[in-house]
Design an enzyme around this catalytic site. Structure first.
Site, PDB file in Angstrom:
ATOM      1  N   CYS A  13     -52.164 -23.520 -26.394  1.00 25.39           N
ATOM      2  CA  CYS A  13     -52.319 -23.226 -27.808  1.00 25.39           C
ATOM      3  C   CYS A  13     -51.384 -24.214 -28.514  1.00 25.39           C
ATOM      4  CB  CYS A  13     -51.879 -21.788 -28.086  1.00 25.39           C
ATOM      5  SG  CYS A  13     -51.472 -21.520 -29.819  1.00 25.39           S
ATOM      6  N   LYS A  53     -36.177  -9.265  14.729  1.00 27.89           N
ATOM      7  CA  LYS A  53     -35.216 -10.094  13.981  1.00 27.89           C
ATOM      8  C   LYS A  53     -34.636  -9.208  12.883  1.00 27.89           C
ATOM      9  CE  LYS A  53     -34.794 -14.687  11.949  1.00 27.89           C
ATOM     10  NZ  LYS A  53     -34.274 -14.370  10.639  1.00 27.89           N
ATOM     11  N   ASP A  64     -32.610 -11.463   0.752  1.00 30.02           N
ATOM     12  CA  ASP A  64     -32.464 -12.788   1.337  1.00 30.02           C
ATOM     13  C   ASP A  64     -33.727 -13.212   2.047  1.00 30.02           C
ATOM     14  OD1 ASP A  64     -29.903 -12.618   0.457  1.00 30.02           O
ATOM     15  OD2 ASP A  64     -29.099 -13.618   2.230  1.00 30.02           O
ATOM     16  N   ASP A 117     -35.807 -16.485   1.532  1.00 31.03           N
ATOM     17  CA  ASP A 117     -36.159 -17.402   2.616  1.00 31.03           C
ATOM     18  C   ASP A 117     -37.645 -17.725   2.592  1.00 31.03           C
ATOM     19  OD1 ASP A 117     -33.576 -17.237   3.346  1.00 31.03           O
ATOM     20  OD2 ASP A 117     -33.919 -16.341   5.303  1.00 31.03           O
ATOM     21  N   SER A 148     -29.441 -21.656  12.524  1.00 38.89           N
ATOM     22  CA  SER A 148     -30.607 -20.854  12.134  1.00 38.89           C
ATOM     23  C   SER A 148     -31.673 -20.983  13.214  1.00 38.89           C
ATOM     24  CB  SER A 148     -31.187 -21.383  10.834  1.00 38.89           C
ATOM     25  OG  SER A 148     -30.276 -21.218   9.806  1.00 38.89           O
ATOM     26  N   GLU A 203     -25.930  -8.912  15.048  1.00 38.24           N
ATOM     27  CA  GLU A 203     -26.240  -8.675  13.648  1.00 38.24           C
ATOM     28  C   GLU A 203     -25.652  -7.324  13.245  1.00 38.24           C
ATOM     29  OE1 GLU A 203     -27.855 -11.306  12.749  1.00 38.24           O
ATOM     30  OE2 GLU A 203     -28.787 -10.859  10.829  1.00 38.24           O
ATOM     31  N   ARG A 225     -20.607 -15.339   9.791  1.00 40.84           N
ATOM     32  CA  ARG A 225     -21.236 -16.635  10.022  1.00 40.84           C
ATOM     33  C   ARG A 225     -20.697 -17.708   9.071  1.00 40.84           C
ATOM     34  NH1 ARG A 225     -27.558 -18.216   9.396  1.00 40.84           N
ATOM     35  NH2 ARG A 225     -27.197 -20.435   9.411  1.00 40.84           N
TER      36      ARG A 225
HETATM   37  S1  IVH Z   1     -30.746 -15.321  18.074  1.00 36.65           S
HETATM   38  C1  IVH Z   1     -29.607 -19.844  16.428  1.00 36.65           C
HETATM   39  N1  IVH Z   1     -31.744 -12.936  17.801  1.00 36.65           N
HETATM   40  O1  IVH Z   1     -31.461 -14.547  12.519  1.00 36.65           O
HETATM   41  C2  IVH Z   1     -29.318 -18.436  16.107  1.00 36.65           C
HETATM   42  N2  IVH Z   1     -30.901 -13.999  15.863  1.00 36.65           N
HETATM   43  O2  IVH Z   1     -32.586 -17.089  11.499  1.00 36.65           O
HETATM   44  C3  IVH Z   1     -30.218 -17.555  16.881  1.00 36.65           C
HETATM   45  N3  IVH Z   1     -31.059 -12.643  13.835  1.00 36.65           N
HETATM   46  O3  IVH Z   1     -28.480 -16.324  12.254  1.00 36.65           O
HETATM   47  C4  IVH Z   1     -29.698 -16.239  17.048  1.00 36.65           C
HETATM   48  N4  IVH Z   1     -31.967 -10.885  14.762  1.00 36.65           N
HETATM   49  O4  IVH Z   1     -28.300 -13.828  12.190  1.00 36.65           O
HETATM   50  C5  IVH Z   1     -31.163 -13.963  17.178  1.00 36.65           C
HETATM   51  N5  IVH Z   1     -32.651 -10.814  17.746  1.00 36.65           N
HETATM   52  C6  IVH Z   1     -32.064 -11.825  17.120  1.00 36.65           C
HETATM   53  C7  IVH Z   1     -31.795 -11.807  15.736  1.00 36.65           C
HETATM   54  C8  IVH Z   1     -31.210 -12.919  15.147  1.00 36.65           C
HETATM   55  C9  IVH Z   1     -31.519 -11.402  13.632  1.00 36.65           C
HETATM   56  C10 IVH Z   1     -30.536 -13.539  12.769  1.00 36.65           C
HETATM   57  C11 IVH Z   1     -29.244 -14.231  13.135  1.00 36.65           C
HETATM   58  C12 IVH Z   1     -29.516 -15.687  12.942  1.00 36.65           C
HETATM   59  C13 IVH Z   1     -30.765 -15.694  12.115  1.00 36.65           C
HETATM   60  C14 IVH Z   1     -31.579 -16.936  12.412  1.00 36.65           C
END
Ligand code: IVH
Length: 719
Positions: free
Chosen positions: A458, A147, A51, A55, A99, A206, A168
């Site tokens: 060609c 992340k 994914d 992205d 997101s 997560e 989600r």
């Molecule tokens: S904060 C608005 N913290 O990344 C949502 N998200 O691209 C913000 N994710 O849907 C969430 N690690 O599934 C946050 N340390 C982290 C994260 C995290 C992975 C994922 C999460 C979110 C996506 C956003």
């Protein structure tokens, strides 16, 4: 970006003439085709890339579309959709799961120069300070966290007990997966260790599958001779949606909890750094050692950069870092868009780049005759695989980068998938290295080449490479999906059985096929069965399989659904090629602001498509396919008549607030209605959006019923 329910629309455009823009448009088209392909593979349950790689491709596409000023309604569009799994209850999120905005190596400024990540991050931070009316020198601390590339989960605790876990989904609604996460022992079932025994709190995080556990699981699958799982993320997604969760505990899924979405009757920390500590005390896996707080955004950037180098040693996959403001009470003041909140931003790691020697520049002939230079490299390990060939795009690009045989070049994977030569190390150029001269003859059949825009072709349809590539493409999964007819067999049927055109395939017998190398009677019969089964794939697949330039999956589907049968399509192609004004204006109006019946089809593409369709060669293939029993009718989408719509004729005009035109048309057709391109007395309804022009005027004149989008949806029974 997880939902991947994408709807694609071709970009209405007149191709520019300067080389840089042409390249950008070319890249945009290529990216669209890749995204379209991966989207389909994903929907069919066979994702070929992760994914996060998807992205990256999507980000690159958006950045390029920004650069080229493509309006948002003409871009391929990613909409949260039905990420719902049958058999699971679904629940609306009290606060949508959004997101994050990203700082990414793909962003470019107005002049096409990449915007450094540090600059993007600083801009984000400065904007937040302004919105909060803080001085430029005031400190606005941030927390930086990894992340995690996993599956988002929302956890509801009441009186300290876990009462519900929800995926989600599409961001607004998710599936209830409580039994699964509890059985997997992936999240804390109680928050007592933090002293919470009252109130309600929703925590987000997560779910992920640590590498060692994932590897062990795959090893076991391997010993049992079963197909291994492509990556931990997909594996985790599959396991957590197991209807029967028995045995999930053993697989070792874990979670990283990072956010309090809302709370009632509970005292919760006021800073993100404290939330992480607090969650950690509650028994959640929070990587205390892996987050840091910074006053200076430049230090935050340095932390992100340093973290990238450690990716290989981590037991979890990360696709970047998340930078969040530490003060939680400013979050609601900052707000956000429907896509992302303003309190945080994600940092994407720059792609890995390796230097290696370019040993040769090969020239490949594609299915439509396009000649493409390909770099043959001293093998080098980049982003997880060994690379020995890499794209050089086209001869103009090759000259611009001045890539020469013998050079040491930088190799990178675009979107972490497709190897590319991104530049040369000039200091390492050997003496005597000469600029590459594009071929004036096809390297395979020696026909003199044709130049069109920046491409070299060609022109000989009988070129052996073109024949092979066309047949491979015709048989491929995305076109006619002919079981058993792989690359090796295609080469043999050409060489030994004299196959030249897709239509020849249908006269092959199992006895003929059985004589070929590595083919028994059984496999031969299988191929014949595959050929027979492909006969009912329908017009869209045939059109795609014929490798007509500018006809990708979406265009093939649009043409098939609009014309209904190859006979109609070919008759129209004849009229178009004869220069009949009406025909031309109907599919591709001169003014980009006016839409033709095939959404976003540019005049230039239409010229190519209909002239190829009108060619003797293509007409012959169609009639031979028809003789062989291949269906040339469009497959009808499943319809469910809606009384108010069935049998009625609609005309769509202007831009609707949420529905794309093709989408509205398909909803009407699925409900049993007809969609026409022009207004007449026979029209029952005109659906008008913004900037509806002459069609609306005519409808008013004729006293026809005019609907807006909401009224259309109401007729469809969708409100
Ligand atoms: S904060 C608005 N913290 O990344 C949502 N998200 O691209 C913000 N994710 O849907 C969430 N690690 O599934 C946050 N340390 C982290 C994260 C995290 C992975 C994922 C999460 C979110 C996506 C956003």
């Amino acid at each position: 970006m997880r939902s991947r329910i994408l709807r694609w629309y071709l970009i209405a455009m007149t191709l520019p003439t300067d080389t840089t823009s042409i390249q950008a448009y070319e890249e945009l088209h290529a990216l669209r085709a890749q995204l379209e392909h991966h989207e389909r593979a994903y929907r069919q349950g066979n994702p070929e890339i992760s994914d996060s790689a998807f992205d990256d491709l999507y980000d690159r596409y958006q950045a390029l579309a920004d650069e080229l000023g493509i309006p948002s309604d003409e871009r391929l569009d990613q909409r949260p959709g039905a990420e719902h799994t049958e058999g699971f209850d679904s629940i609306e999120h009290r606060v949508p799961m959004l997101s994050l905005e990203k700082v990414t190596p793909n962003r470019r400024d107005k002049d096409g120069a990449p915007v450094p990540l540090g600059q993007q991050l600083e801009q984000w931070h400065v904007r937040r300070k302004k919105e909060l009316e803080r001085g430029a020198d005031d400190v606005l601390p941030v927390v930086v966290e990894p992340k995690i590339d996993g599956i988002s989960v929302s956890l509801l605790y009441e009186h300290g007990d876990l009462v519900r876990a929800v995926s989600r989904g599409d961001g607004k609604r998710g599936d209830v997966i409580t039994r699964q996460v509890v059985e997997a022992d992936a999240v804390p079932v109680g928050l007592r260790s933090t002293g919470i025994t009252t109130g309600r709190v929703e925590i987000r995080g997560e779910l992920y599958w640590p590498r060692p556990a994932f590897d062990a699981y795959n090893r076991e699958l391997e010993t049992r001779g079963e197909r291994v799982i492509a990556n931990p993320r997909n594996g985790c997604a599959g396991l957590i949606k197991r209807k029967d969760p028995t045995g999930l505990r053993e697989v070792g899924i874990r979670s990283f909890l990072y956010q309090i979405a809302w709370s009632e009757g509970v005292t919760v920390p006021e800073r993100q750094s404290e939330v992480l500590r607090w969650l950690s005390e509650s028994g959640a896996d929070v990587y205390l050692s892996e987050f840091s707080t910074f006053d200076d955004i430049r230090d935050a950037l340095a932390f992100c950069e340093g973290y990238g180098a450690r990716r290989e040693q981590l037991v979890y996959d990360i696709d970047g870092m998340v930078i969040k403001l530490d003060e939680l009470d400013v979050y609601s003041r900052l707000g956000g868009t429907g896509h992302h909140p303003h309190w945080g931003i994600a940092y994407k790691f720059p792609p890995e780049r390796k230097a290696t020697k370019l040993e040769r520049i090969a020239v490949q002939v594609g299915k439509s005759g396009k000649l493409t230079p390909v770099a043959e490299l001293q093998p080098v390990f980049v982003s997880g695989t060994t690379v020995s060939r890499a794209s050089l795009h086209n001869f103009v690009e090759l000259r611009r980068k001045d890539v020469r045989v013998g050079d040491t070049v930088w190799v990178e994977k675009a979107g972490e998938i497709i190897p590319q030569v991104v530049g040369v190390l000039p200091d390492r150029r050997p003496a005597g290295a000469v600029p590459f001269v594009p071929p004036s003859k096809c390297p395979t059949c020696a026909s003199p080449v044709l130049e069109e825009d920046i491409f070299v072709f060609c022109p000989n349809p009988a070129c052996p490479d073109q024949i092979r590539e066309r047949l491979k493409h015709f048989a491929s999964r995305h076109a006619m999906d002919i079981d058993g007819l792989g690359v090796v067999l295609v080469e043999q049927v050409i060489e030994r059985l004299g196959v030249r055109s897709p239509a020849d395939l249908y006269s092959l017998t199992s006895d003929q096929l059985a004589q070929l190398e590595r083919m028994g009677q059984k496999s031969a019969e299988n191929v014949v069965r595959g050929l027979n089964a492909s006969k009912t794939k329908g017009l869209a697949r045939v059109l795609l399989g014929l490798a007509i330039r500018h006809v990708g999956e979406t265009m093939a589907e649009d043409l098939a659904s609009h014309f209904g049968h190859a006979d109609e399509l070919l008759a129209f192609a004849g009229r178009y090629a004869a220069g009949e004004h009406d025909a031309i204006e109907r599919v591709a109006p001169e003014k980009a602001s006016e839409r033709g019946v095939i959404e976003g089809l540019a005049r230039k593409s239409a010229d190519v498509i209909f002239s190829e369709l009108n060619s003797e060669a293509v007409r012959t293939v169609f009639s031979r396919l028809s003789e062989a029993g291949v269906s040339l009718a469009a497959k009808k989408p499943k319809t469910r008549d809606v009384a108010a719509i069935a049998g009625k004729t609609f005309v769509l005009t202007g831009t609707l607030p949420t529905l794309k035109r093709a989408e509205a048309a398909s909803l009407i057709k699925q409900a049993g209605g007809r969609v026409s391109g022009s207004v007449s007395k026979k029209t029952d309804f005109v659906v008008a959006g913004e900037e509806a022009g002459s069609k609306l005027a005519k409808a008013t004149q004729l006293g026809l019923s005019i609907l807006d989008e909401a009224q259309l949806l109401a007729l469809l029974g969708q409100t």
